[in-house]
Each structure stands twice: as C-alpha cells, then as structure tokens.
Design a protein around this motif. Structure first.
Motif, mmCIF file in Angstrom:
data_model
loop_
_atom_site.group_PDB
_atom_site.id
_atom_site.type_symbol
_atom_site.label_atom_id
_atom_site.label_comp_id
_atom_site.label_asym_id
_atom_site.label_seq_id
_atom_site.Cartn_x
_atom_site.Cartn_y
_atom_site.Cartn_z
ATOM 1 N N TYR A 37 0.814 -1.222 0.000
ATOM 2 C CA TYR A 37 0.000 0.000 0.000
ATOM 3 C C TYR A 37 0.843 1.266 0.000
ATOM 4 C CZ TYR A 37 0.194 0.907 5.119
ATOM 5 O OH TYR A 37 0.608 1.196 6.393
ATOM 6 N N CYS A 102 -1.298 -6.830 12.633
ATOM 7 C CA CYS A 102 -2.314 -7.533 11.858
ATOM 8 C C CYS A 102 -1.998 -7.320 10.380
ATOM 9 C CB CYS A 102 -3.718 -7.009 12.174
ATOM 10 S SG CYS A 102 -5.028 -8.003 11.415
ATOM 11 N N PHE A 103 -1.585 -8.383 9.721
ATOM 12 C CA PHE A 103 -1.126 -8.265 8.336
ATOM 13 C C PHE A 103 -1.623 -9.434 7.492
ATOM 14 C CE2 PHE A 103 1.411 -4.546 8.746
ATOM 15 C CZ PHE A 103 1.738 -4.505 10.091
ATOM 16 N N VAL A 104 -2.169 -9.096 6.334
ATOM 17 C CA VAL A 104 -2.745 -10.074 5.411
ATOM 18 C C VAL A 104 -2.055 -9.924 4.061
ATOM 19 C CG1 VAL A 104 -4.884 -10.779 4.244
ATOM 20 C CG2 VAL A 104 -4.975 -9.901 6.599
ATOM 21 N N GLN A 109 -6.504 -9.823 0.628
ATOM 22 C CA GLN A 109 -7.082 -8.759 1.456
ATOM 23 C C GLN A 109 -8.529 -8.493 1.028
ATOM 24 O OE1 GLN A 109 -4.434 -5.391 1.226
ATOM 25 N NE2 GLN A 109 -2.757 -6.468 2.277
ATOM 26 N N ALA A 110 -9.254 -7.786 1.921
ATOM 27 C CA ALA A 110 -10.644 -7.387 1.637
ATOM 28 C C ALA A 110 -11.547 -8.598 1.432
ATOM 29 C CB ALA A 110 -10.693 -6.456 0.415
ATOM 30 N N SER A 111 -11.211 -9.676 2.154
ATOM 31 C CA SER A 111 -12.051 -10.892 2.082
ATOM 32 C C SER A 111 -12.487 -11.340 3.461
ATOM 33 C CB SER A 111 -11.276 -12.030 1.408
ATOM 34 O OG SER A 111 -10.737 -11.605 0.197
ATOM 35 N N GLY A 112 -12.284 -10.466 4.468
ATOM 36 C CA GLY A 112 -12.743 -10.815 5.815
ATOM 37 C C GLY A 112 -11.693 -11.505 6.676
ATOM 38 N N VAL A 113 -10.470 -11.671 6.163
ATOM 39 C CA VAL A 113 -9.439 -12.386 6.940
ATOM 40 C C VAL A 113 -8.955 -11.531 8.115
ATOM 41 C CG1 VAL A 113 -7.198 -13.524 6.820
ATOM 42 C CG2 VAL A 113 -8.772 -13.662 4.868
ATOM 43 N N GLY A 114 -8.777 -10.227 7.880
ATOM 44 C CA GLY A 114 -8.338 -9.328 8.962
ATOM 45 C C GLY A 114 -9.338 -9.342 10.108
ATOM 46 N N ARG A 115 -10.606 -9.274 9.772
ATOM 47 C CA ARG A 115 -11.642 -9.281 10.822
ATOM 48 C C ARG A 115 -11.655 -10.624 11.547
ATOM 49 N NH1 ARG A 115 -15.602 -5.859 11.810
ATOM 50 N NH2 ARG A 115 -15.525 -4.738 9.805
ATOM 51 N N GLN A 143 -3.362 4.543 6.181
ATOM 52 C CA GLN A 143 -3.997 3.258 5.854
ATOM 53 C C GLN A 143 -5.457 3.227 6.321
ATOM 54 O OE1 GLN A 143 -5.156 0.778 4.645
ATOM 55 N NE2 GLN A 143 -3.643 -0.858 4.789
ATOM 56 N N ALA A 148 -10.439 1.728 9.641
ATOM 57 C CA ALA A 148 -11.884 1.466 9.558
ATOM 58 C C ALA A 148 -12.229 0.136 10.220
ATOM 59 C CB ALA A 148 -12.320 1.458 8.098
HETATM 60 C C1 LIG Z 1 -5.509 -3.930 7.304
HETATM 61 C C2 LIG Z 1 -5.684 -5.411 6.998
HETATM 62 C C3 LIG Z 1 -5.004 -6.252 8.071
HETATM 63 C C4 LIG Z 1 -7.188 -5.723 7.001
HETATM 64 O O1 LIG Z 1 -7.401 -7.072 6.669
HETATM 65 P P1 LIG Z 1 -8.413 -7.444 5.480
HETATM 66 O O2 LIG Z 1 -8.516 -8.905 5.449
HETATM 67 O O3 LIG Z 1 -8.034 -6.730 4.223
HETATM 68 O O4 LIG Z 1 -9.760 -6.765 6.042
HETATM 69 P P2 LIG Z 1 -11.224 -7.369 6.139
HETATM 70 O O5 LIG Z 1 -11.666 -7.708 4.759
HETATM 71 O O6 LIG Z 1 -11.295 -8.417 7.156
HETATM 72 O O7 LIG Z 1 -12.036 -6.134 6.742
HETATM 73 C C5 LIG Z 1 -11.884 -4.834 6.312
HETATM 74 C C6 LIG Z 1 -13.167 -4.121 6.704
HETATM 75 O O8 LIG Z 1 -12.928 -2.713 6.603
HETATM 76 C C7 LIG Z 1 -13.897 -2.157 5.721
HETATM 77 N N1 LIG Z 1 -13.260 -1.046 5.040
HETATM 78 C C8 LIG Z 1 -12.174 -1.086 4.243
HETATM 79 N N2 LIG Z 1 -11.852 0.152 3.820
HETATM 80 C C9 LIG Z 1 -12.773 0.989 4.389
HETATM 81 C C10 LIG Z 1 -12.977 2.400 4.340
HETATM 82 N N3 LIG Z 1 -12.156 3.191 3.630
HETATM 83 N N4 LIG Z 1 -13.996 2.922 5.074
HETATM 84 C C11 LIG Z 1 -14.799 2.128 5.801
HETATM 85 N N5 LIG Z 1 -14.669 0.780 5.871
HETATM 86 C C12 LIG Z 1 -13.664 0.233 5.173
HETATM 87 C C13 LIG Z 1 -14.278 -3.285 4.786
HETATM 88 O O9 LIG Z 1 -15.534 -3.039 4.227
HETATM 89 C C14 LIG Z 1 -14.300 -4.457 5.770
HETATM 90 O O10 LIG Z 1 -15.494 -4.383 6.530
HETATM 91 P P3 LIG Z 1 -16.541 -5.590 6.488
HETATM 92 O O11 LIG Z 1 -15.862 -6.751 7.166
HETATM 93 O O12 LIG Z 1 -17.699 -5.047 7.285
HETATM 94 O O13 LIG Z 1 -16.813 -5.834 5.051
HETATM 95 C C15 LIG Z 1 -5.112 -5.791 5.594
HETATM 96 O O14 LIG Z 1 -5.798 -5.044 4.621
HETATM 97 C C16 LIG Z 1 -3.613 -5.521 5.483
HETATM 98 O O15 LIG Z 1 -2.802 -6.364 5.885
HETATM 99 N N6 LIG Z 1 -3.224 -4.346 4.938
HETATM 100 C C17 LIG Z 1 -1.833 -3.977 4.731
HETATM 101 C C18 LIG Z 1 -1.016 -3.911 6.020
HETATM 102 C C19 LIG Z 1 -1.694 -3.082 7.094
HETATM 103 O O16 LIG Z 1 -2.051 -1.954 6.884
HETATM 104 N N7 LIG Z 1 -1.852 -3.689 8.312
HETATM 105 C C20 LIG Z 1 -2.414 -2.977 9.445
HETATM 106 C C21 LIG Z 1 -1.346 -2.261 10.178
HETATM 107 S S1 LIG Z 1 -2.073 -1.211 11.399
#
Ligand SMILES: CC(C)(COP(=O)(O)OP(=O)(O)OC[C@H]1O[C@@H](n2cnc3c(N)ncnc32)[C@H](O)[C@@H]1OP(=O)(O)O)[C@@H](O)C(=O)NCCC(=O)NCCS
Length: 326
Positions: A37, A102-104, A109-115, A143, A148
């Motif tokens: 990112y 928390c890193f995916v 990504q954006a498939s619910g794994v982070g949650r 980010q 969010a």
């Molecule tokens: C951040 C991260 C861990 C999230 O994991 P992910 O699997 O992509 O996220 P998920 O799909 O589980 O959930 C993201 C949620 O945020 C929501 N979301 C994403 N962008 C959004 C925005 N701009 N505004 C509001 N909601 C947002 C999504 O809709 C989703 O919600 P939902 O579960 O209700 O659909 C992953 O994207 C990642 O590793 N990113 C790069 C590294 C990073 O930034 N890590 C965090 C360090 S603090």
C-alpha cells in the motif's frame, strides 16, 4: 450455488498459534503487505533488515503465545502442507489488550481475513473486557482499511504518535532538569534493590500508562536499552526513561508532563547513538514535541494513530516503546 469469493477464501483458511520457527515468514508478510500500500502512496519500500522486528515478534510470541495467530491455506503440495497467508499478534498487560500486529497478504485482502484474525486474537471474554478492560492499537494514518476495521469494533483513532528522528543539534532547546531532580542509572539501583526498582517502575507505569508491564521492561533491558530513574529532592521516584546506543529513546513515564522535555534533553545527552536518535512522541506531549523539533529532530511521514475503545493512559506524561508495544 457457488460461494462468493470472500467466503471461499475465508472458508479455506485455518487459524492456529504461530510456531517460533515461523516468525520469519511473518516478518516477510509484514514487509510485503506494507510495501503493497505504501507504493501506491509513492513511498519508498521498507528496508529488508528485520532484526529488531524479529526480536519483537519473539517477545510477543513468548509472552502471549495464544494471541499470536497465523491464518494458513493448504498449499496443495502434500496433504497437511500449508502456507501462512496472514497473521495477527496481540498482548494482554493487566486490563489492557493491545493489538500489536495484523497483516494479510495483498492477494487475499478485503475478504474478511483481517476481521477473522481480530476475533482470533481478541481479549478473553470477561478478562480485558470486564468493567475496566481496555482495547487499544496503533495504526498508520495513511492506511484507511485498518483504521476502519478497528474502528468498526470500537477501537477508534484518538491521538497522533509522531516519529521524530535526529540529533540534538541545539541541545539548549531542551529545558534543563529542574534542580533537585536527579537521574540515577537503573543498573546502580538494581544492584542495590532489584525488586524495589521493579516495584517503583510498575507504580510509575500504572500512574501514567494505566497498567504495569514488567515483562516488557525485561525485554527492553535484553534489547540493551539503558534506564534512568529520576528522583526528587525527597528521594521520591518522579519519572523513568530509557535510551540506547542503537538510537531509540523511550519509553518514558513521568508524574509531571512538564518534565518530559527536560528528560528527553538528559537522555539525548547521556547516550551517544551509533547513528541518529528516534523517539515516538504523542501529540498530547506537546511541550516535548516542540522542544524536540527545536533541538533539531525531524518529523518522519506519516504519523501513527493511537486508537482505543476507552481512555486508559495519560499520554501527556507517557512516551511509548513503539507502535507495536506500548
Ligand atoms: C488492514 C488489513 C489487516 C485488514 O485485513 P483485510 O482482510 O483486508 O480486512 P477485512 O476484509 O477483514 O475487513 C476490512 C473491513 O474494513 C472495511 N473497510 C475497508 N476500507 C474501508 C474504508 N475506507 N472505510 C470504511 N470501511 C472500510 C471493509 O468493508 C471491511 O469491513 P466488512 O468486514 O464489514 O466488510 C489488511 O488489509 C492488510 O494487511 N493491509 C496492509 C497492512 C496493514 O495496513 N496492516 C495494518 C497495520 S495497522
């Protein structure tokens, strides 16, 4: 009916505690997912050197093994063979649950794994989330996804955490330690009364951070961070602070916010760093931020955001270890 791709991704994953020998894979996922990112923000890639991160991960895994969880996907080679595709790590320090990592992998990504990972490493029901339980984390202000995601479960961005790097080119910008306030090296005090020192540091942490975390102080000493206790003219413990030749300044806990800047002046004068100093300063420690900039430090892009569900610390008097460990 075919499952939607997100469900398919999630459905294929298993979650389990990380094994110590897998921590290197986690540092790789950390680097790949951040570079993914930050490249879009035209930022340089992270360096390949992950020694300090590896040591932090070993500490997190050692203190909270059940809260360092990986998501694995069968890699299709041999039965049982799996590939780590994501991870999260959290620590429990008394009533404070802190999400450290928390890193995916970008491709899932954006498939619910982070949650899902957030649920896996979450605080034990009843433990942290009793009456005074707190959940907190630190995010990259650049980010939106992580901000969010965590805010959607009540862990909302509250205070910027600024990364200041440099040398005290104008040391007089730091006010002097007030007369009667004496810095005493931890190793001198520990030789005389190790448990007494530990109890004093715990009390200063509970007062400023809201919790004690002696296990992290043990990690700091293993990391070679040198500590000082700042004693008042009546010998009372007023504050503590750390610095290292590697350049890290902090943590610092003080019973008085006005002492942070003089303490930063003392720490940045007491140690000669191999390179530059680096210190994490909450925006709420405003006098310390102003003095550190006037002393010649530079502000690194982008600020980190400290997030929590309910207030727990007085960040006008506490400087964290890092965004990954308060
Ligand atoms: C951040 C991260 C861990 C999230 O994991 P992910 O699997 O992509 O996220 P998920 O799909 O589980 O959930 C993201 C949620 O945020 C929501 N979301 C994403 N962008 C959004 C925005 N701009 N505004 C509001 N909601 C947002 C999504 O809709 C989703 O919600 P939902 O579960 O209700 O659909 C992953 O994207 C990642 O590793 N990113 C790069 C590294 C990073 O930034 N890590 C965090 C360090 S603090």
């Amino acid at each position: 009916m075919t499952a939607d791709p997100d469900t398919a991704v999630r459905g294929a994953l298993s979650y389990r505690p990380v094994r110590p020998e897998e921590l290197g894979i986690c540092t790789e996922i950390w680097r790949i997912s951040i570079n993914d990112y930050t490249r879009r923000l035209n930022q340089p890639d992270l360096e390949a050197e992950t020694g300090p991160l590896m040591r932090l991960y070993s500490h997190l895994q050692a203190t909270d093994p059940e809260r360092f969880v990986v998501a694995t996907h069968p890699d299709g080679s041999e039965p049982g063979e799996e590939r780590i595709v994501a991870f999260a790590a959290a620590v429990q320090r008394e009533r404070l649950w802190f999400l450290s990592m928390c890193f995916v992998r970008p491709e899932i990504q954006a498939s619910g794994v982070g949650r899902a990972l957030l649920d896996e490493v979450g605080p034990d029901p009843g433990a942290a989330n009793g009456e005074d339980g707190v959940r907190a984390t630190a995010t990259d202000s650049a980010q939106p996804v992580s901000n969010a995601l965590y805010a959607s479960v009540g862990i909302v961005p509250r205070v910027p955490l600024l990364n200041l790097i440099g040398l005290p080119l104008r040391p007089d910008a730091f006010p002097a330690l007030p007369s009667g306030l004496t810095p005493v090296p931890f190793d001198v005090l520990a030789r005389a009364d190790h448990d007494g020192l530990a109890a004093t540091v715990d009390a200063l942490d509970r007062d400023a951070l809201g919790v004690a975390h002696p296990i992290d102080h043990a990690f700091l000493r293993k990391e070679g961070r040198r500590g000082w206790l700042y004693r008042g003219s009546d010998d009372s413990a007023i504050a503590y602070g750390y610095a290292t030749e590697a350049g890290r300044i902090g943590p610092v806990a003080s019973s008085d916010p006005a002492l942070l800047a003089p303490i930063l002046g003392h720490l940045s004068g007491a140690i000669t760093p191999r390179g530059a100093f680096a210190v994490w300063l909450p925006g709420t420690a405003d006098q310390a931020v102003v003095a550190t900039l006037r002393a010649g430090f530079r502000l690194e892009p982008f600020p980190i955001l400290l997030c929590w569900d309910r207030p727990f610390a007085d960040l006008s008097r506490y400087l964290p270890i890092s965004p990954g460990l308060l």
